[in-house]
Design an enzyme around this catalytic site. Structure first.
Site, PDB file in Angstrom:
ATOM      1  CG  ASP A  55     -34.375  49.089  -4.501  1.00 16.96           C
ATOM      2  OD1 ASP A  55     -34.707  50.049  -3.682  1.00 16.96           O
ATOM      3  OD2 ASP A  55     -34.738  48.127  -3.934  1.00 16.96           O
TER       4      ASP A  55
HETATM    5  C1  SPV Z   1     -38.807  45.545  -3.557  1.00 18.90           C
HETATM    6  O1  SPV Z   1     -39.572  44.878  -4.265  1.00 18.90           O
HETATM    7  O2  SPV Z   1     -38.379  46.840  -3.337  1.00 18.90           O
HETATM    8  C2  SPV Z   1     -38.505  44.758  -2.382  1.00 18.90           C
HETATM    9  C3  SPV Z   1     -38.379  43.441  -2.301  1.00 18.90           C
HETATM   10  O3  SPV Z   1     -38.312  45.556  -1.406  1.00 18.90           O
HETATM   11  S1  SPV Z   1     -36.827  43.294  -3.025  1.00 18.90           S
HETATM   12  O4  SPV Z   1     -36.364  43.366  -4.193  1.00 18.90           O
HETATM   13  O5  SPV Z   1     -36.664  41.574  -2.804  1.00 18.90           O
HETATM   14  O6  SPV Z   1     -35.723  43.489  -1.908  1.00 18.90           O
HETATM   15 MG    MG Z   2     -37.844  47.469  -1.584  1.00 14.72          MG
END
Ligand code: SPV
Ligand code: MG
Length: 285
Positions: A55
């Site tokens: 991510d």
């Molecule tokens: C997501 O679910 O992508 C978020 C929350 O942004 S976190 O993973 O805690 O950043």
């Molecule tokens: Mg996120």
């Protein structure tokens, strides 16, 4: 599915404690709706993980848009899009708002990290945009929306970056002044304490959104009593899926047959129902 899906603004105005579940595809989102959730979070963490990618702003806006639209089309409840940093600068934010709004999405969240961003739970790479620059992203987003209904959540990562509650408050006020509809205050502490400090000082200036992944014991009623309007359970569905698939596939591989599993896995008829197969069959006259 009904013709008129409630917007996220309608949902938040109609409830003092909105519950939102994270998802990366329509199937997970429909199961969240079935459980009673008020909205679905189209999570950048989940959408990336579903492709076994970090991510980290690797997927494009179009890929996140496709994921969110696939989810929204399967639901009667609204999707809140996790729009990361807005995928670049101010004009990327404007483009994002226009594309998502046109596609039937009624809420997006943008965060004050530098593009490319890194997931909040990763120790390194938590660098923030100056608050004045991010406030301009929020104003740009609000100017770009075409309907008053569209809802923009400004997310501050000040606590994630270790900058403390005062800096989080300073940023939240700047984003509120820039026109944000709500503030997401993210924390990865093991307790809710710093979020509670934020809430005490914030005094309900705008609705507050929290993501209690690392402080899971915070009951929704207690969060609401402390001044939280929206709780996002961002990744529990994904983590449950991983555990379930892992043990299921191991069992099949080790046992060489699936008898032991049959009572604990969904029957094929359940999948037909989730596919709305009966409705589709009626179309074939
Ligand atoms: C997501 O679910 O992508 C978020 C929350 O942004 S976190 O993973 O805690 O950043
Ligand atoms: Mg996120």
């Amino acid at each position: 599915m009904s013709d008129k899906i409630r917007t996220f603004r309608e949902v938040i105005e109609g409830s003092s404690a909105v519950r939102v579940a994270g998802a990366h595809d329509a199937l997970g989102a429909v199961l969240a709706q079935e459980a009673g959730f008020d909205a679905v979070w189209s999570s950048s963490f989940e959408v990336s993980a579903a492709r076994c990618l970090p991510d980290a702003s690797i997927l494009t806006m179009t890929e996140y848009l496709t994921a969110a639209v696939n989810i929204q089309r399967a639901l009667d409840i609204p999707v809140v899009v996790d729009g990361d940093t807005g995928y670049g600068g101010n004009l990327n934010v404007a483009h994002m708002v226009r594309e998502f709004e046109r596609a039937g999405i009624s809420a997006v969240c943008v965060e004050d990290k530098l593009f490319p961003k890194m997931n909040s739970f990763v120790d390194s790479g938590q660098r923030l945009l100056p608050s004045t620059e991010f406030a301009r992203k929020i104003s740009t987003a609000k100017n770009a929306q075409s309907s008053d209904e569209f809802f923009v959540i400004a997310r501050t990562e000040a606590l994630i970056a270790g900058l403390g509650v005062d800096e989080a408050l300073r940023r939240a006020h700047a984003y509120s002044d820039a026109g944000a509809d709500a503030i997401l205050i993210h924390s990865k502490q093991k307790t809710k304490d710093e979020v509670l400090l934020f809430l005490d000082e914030w005094r309900g200036k705008l609705p507050v959104v929290v993501v209690p992944t690392t402080y899971p014991e915070w009951h929704i009623d207690d969060a609401a009593a402390a001044g939280v309007s929206v709780v996002i359970y961002a990744n529990q569905g994904l983590r449950a899926t991983v555990s379930s698939l892992r043990s299921t596939f191991r069992s099949i591989f080790e046992n060489g047959e699936t008898t032991a599993l049959e009572s604990s896995i969904a029957p094929v008829s359940d999948i037909f129902a989730l596919q709305r197969l009966a409705d589709w069959q009626k179309l074939d006259v």
